[in-house]
Design an enzyme around this catalytic site. Sequence first.
Site: not given
Length: 197
Positions: A9, A76
């Site tokens: 990402n 995360d």
Amino acid sequence: MKILFATGNKNKIAEAGTLFGELGYDVEGLLVNGNRPNFIEPQCNSLMEVALSKIIQARAMIKNSDLEGCAILVEDSGIFIDSIENFPGVFSSFIFETIGLSGILKLLENSQDRGAEYRCVTILDWNGKIYHSNGICKGKLGKKEVGTSGFGYDPIFIPHEGKGRTFSEMTEIEKSSISHRSNSLRGLLTYLQHPSK
Ligand code: ITT
């Protein structure tokens, strides 16, 4: 000192780059054969377990390469809706790709309780030491998508500290000053500056 952020990402890399850059650390996205890593996410209920699995996978990806000695950062994150326990939580990415923001807004159509929070766990593997840190950003979900910046759930997430605007209505710097990710990364920076803590 260079830190390799193992993530698929690019938005995450931009946020970490700004924060760490201010303190002289160089954050780059890990590329394996020219590609950002694509992690296999284990089916589990905690961001920490997923983040630990990402560290193990990232280390395996760079084993026996020039990058083997580099510091590795993973994170995360997910959004947690107060009225639906642990949802979408660790499955935020999957739910975003399947039902999308329109599906989430439909789910909450008749809900008075629109509270939600982003949570983030970051792990840094630095010289054989593992540091970890958590970050939270509390807010609520709007009734429609507003704004164009950011990614994921940002067009519907209204942080408490944002004067009623969604994350997507903020500049990168504004989001980064209050986001779950930057809160978590600041914790890691504290460890790096005061390693005995
Ligand atoms: P990596 O696993 O490769 O790091 P990812 O995007 O798949 O990248 P996660 O597994 O941590 O990342 O999933 C987090 C999801 O939660 C992300 O895809 C968004 O849908 C949502 N999310 C997390 N932080 C967010 C933020 O700051 N703004 C918007 N959505 C966010």
